[in-house]
Design a protein around this motif. Sequence first.
Motif, PDB file in Angstrom:
ATOM      1  N   ARG A 112     140.748  14.053 116.805  1.00  0.00           N
ATOM      2  CA  ARG A 112     140.453  13.932 118.474  1.00  0.00           C
ATOM      3  C   ARG A 112     140.903  14.887 119.296  1.00  0.00           C
ATOM      4  O   ARG A 112     140.820  14.835 120.256  1.00  0.00           O
ATOM      5  CB  ARG A 112     140.693  12.373 118.637  1.00  0.00           C
ATOM      6  CG  ARG A 112     140.061  11.421 118.042  1.00  0.00           C
ATOM      7  CD  ARG A 112     140.889   9.952 118.120  1.00  0.00           C
ATOM      8  NE  ARG A 112     139.901   8.919 117.776  1.00  0.00           N
ATOM      9  CZ  ARG A 112     139.709   8.542 116.340  1.00  0.00           C
ATOM     10  NH1 ARG A 112     140.264   9.233 115.467  1.00  0.00           N
ATOM     11  NH2 ARG A 112     138.895   7.539 116.224  1.00  0.00           N
ATOM     12  N   ARG A 123     137.082  18.770 118.329  1.00  0.00           N
ATOM     13  CA  ARG A 123     135.886  18.261 118.833  1.00  0.00           C
ATOM     14  C   ARG A 123     134.919  19.516 119.286  1.00  0.00           C
ATOM     15  O   ARG A 123     133.799  19.453 118.988  1.00  0.00           O
ATOM     16  CB  ARG A 123     136.137  17.404 120.101  1.00  0.00           C
ATOM     17  CG  ARG A 123     136.893  15.993 119.625  1.00  0.00           C
ATOM     18  CD  ARG A 123     136.673  15.108 120.604  1.00  0.00           C
ATOM     19  NE  ARG A 123     136.587  15.172 121.822  1.00  0.00           N
ATOM     20  CZ  ARG A 123     138.159  15.157 122.552  1.00  0.00           C
ATOM     21  NH1 ARG A 123     138.984  14.887 121.911  1.00  0.00           N
ATOM     22  NH2 ARG A 123     138.252  15.604 123.795  1.00  0.00           N
ATOM     23  N   GLU A 177     131.398  20.279 117.944  1.00  0.00           N
ATOM     24  CA  GLU A 177     130.129  20.119 118.991  1.00  0.00           C
ATOM     25  C   GLU A 177     129.563  21.472 118.548  1.00  0.00           C
ATOM     26  O   GLU A 177     128.096  21.365 118.763  1.00  0.00           O
ATOM     27  CB  GLU A 177     130.713  20.327 120.350  1.00  0.00           C
ATOM     28  CG  GLU A 177     129.522  19.936 121.370  1.00  0.00           C
ATOM     29  CD  GLU A 177     129.097  18.394 121.164  1.00  0.00           C
ATOM     30  OE1 GLU A 177     127.761  18.464 121.323  1.00  0.00           O
ATOM     31  OE2 GLU A 177     129.696  17.480 120.978  1.00  0.00           O
ATOM     32  N   ILE A 195     132.692  13.477 112.823  1.00  0.00           N
ATOM     33  CA  ILE A 195     133.374  13.551 114.257  1.00  0.00           C
ATOM     34  C   ILE A 195     132.298  13.436 115.387  1.00  0.00           C
ATOM     35  O   ILE A 195     132.604  12.685 116.201  1.00  0.00           O
ATOM     36  CB  ILE A 195     134.078  15.014 114.351  1.00  0.00           C
ATOM     37  CG1 ILE A 195     135.538  15.073 113.447  1.00  0.00           C
ATOM     38  CG2 ILE A 195     134.695  15.452 115.657  1.00  0.00           C
ATOM     39  CD1 ILE A 195     135.972  16.217 113.149  1.00  0.00           C
ATOM     40  N   SER A 231     132.496  11.600 119.181  1.00  0.00           N
ATOM     41  CA  SER A 231     132.179  12.310 120.167  1.00  0.00           C
ATOM     42  C   SER A 231     131.924  11.721 121.456  1.00  0.00           C
ATOM     43  O   SER A 231     131.671  12.303 122.590  1.00  0.00           O
ATOM     44  CB  SER A 231     130.891  13.522 119.931  1.00  0.00           C
ATOM     45  OG  SER A 231     129.753  12.719 119.476  1.00  0.00           O
TER      46      SER A 231
END
Length: 465
Positions: A183, A188, A192, A331, A336
Amino acid sequence: MLPGPVSLTPIQHWFFEQHNPQPDYWNHVVVLAIRHGVSADHLVQALQALLEHHQALRLRFGHADGEWLQELPAGLPAFTPLRIDLQGLDANLQEQRMAQVERQLHAQISLSDGTLFAAAVIARGPLRRDALMLVAHHLVVDAVSWLIIADDLELACRQLEQAQALRLPHTPTSFRDWSDALRQQSIREEAEAQRSYWIKQLTPPPAPSAAAVSQHASAELVSVALTSAETAQLLDDLPRRYRMQPHEILTAALALTLASHFSSSRVRIDIERHGRSGLSSAADVSRTVGWFTAIHPLCMELEITAPLAETLRTLKEQLRAVPAEGIGYGILQYLSGRPLVESGPWGGVLFNYLGQSQRGAGEDARFEFERPLALARAPAAPRCYNWEINARIENALLVIDWGYSSTHDSSATVGKVAALLLENLRAIIAAAQGIESRADSASDFPLAGLNQDGLDKLSALLKKS
């Protein structure tokens, strides 16, 4: 480690989104033969030490406001291994009783009570080694975890026999720390950046990919295997000739098989990996017990009529294009706040290569894996995939298990496809004998900055010089 909440990992979210009517019953089963005299009292003390040392074995799960939560409770759960005496029974009766003992251990597992690890010490008489049967919920263990557990059991029993203080090796990164690391803002952001890649992988191929609804009660298995000589070539010779790892060769052969079976140049396979790497953080989970599995979709494009060497090279590049060993998919999907799909991955085919998942025991080892790791599921548990394909090395043979539902497929159909996979693997082995030099591709030289065309031109120049 302080008690308190522990964030769910992606694979744990995946488990709970299945809405299993019997979530307590999704367990790993391991049977260790006791090779040297280990007292039952020492075994119990060693198991207690494991429970204290590995926080995942003490986790507890609850359901509140429509969500599943996990926490690390204060104190230790009650833990009393069963002691079973089967001495005097013949081998058949012993196996029947061991099946009953396994059912007893499954019945002990409770997510809410925090009983996620159960054991039985089984005496079997002078003609057969005693056994230690271990059952743990899959939420807290994976295949790698059992190697750690076996090593720690060995060490703890040795320390007890020598009247030493129980002291198990340090765990650099705890399960909670790993969950927190997933996290982190930097992690992240890395995931992304992969979003467009994963969306492309989820585009349905022409061949059916949606899993047919079925329950585990309908599960059947077809098993096939390479010979020991063929397995040795897969593990030793092919990686040198094709510059591909065994799991890459197996995945490529499976893609060829599915493309032929479905008459499609595009196939989707959901890949299951150990999930213990791929993060750019300094996390070290080599000594951590827990469920780290990462599942991700992979759509592969190939030309069925192309030469085999060219097809393998094309598939190798697609396999190596997967970012960060696939960990980013989970993730994005579960952590997300912007899932890639409504639920998933739910696909037609799941593939997992376990490799040599159980080590052989040394001469002085007290324990030896007596049978392959097994996953026991409740009959009403949903099946997420039409075909669950698990490959492993067992007794120097590549064994491939094809799990399917008898509700939707026949053993003849699955057996035919499984046999075709072996044919493709044997064709890859045979073709390698005609390769005079290594089958290099651009991904073999990541620092060179070359595409395949550039690499081919450079190779040609070097051959002329």
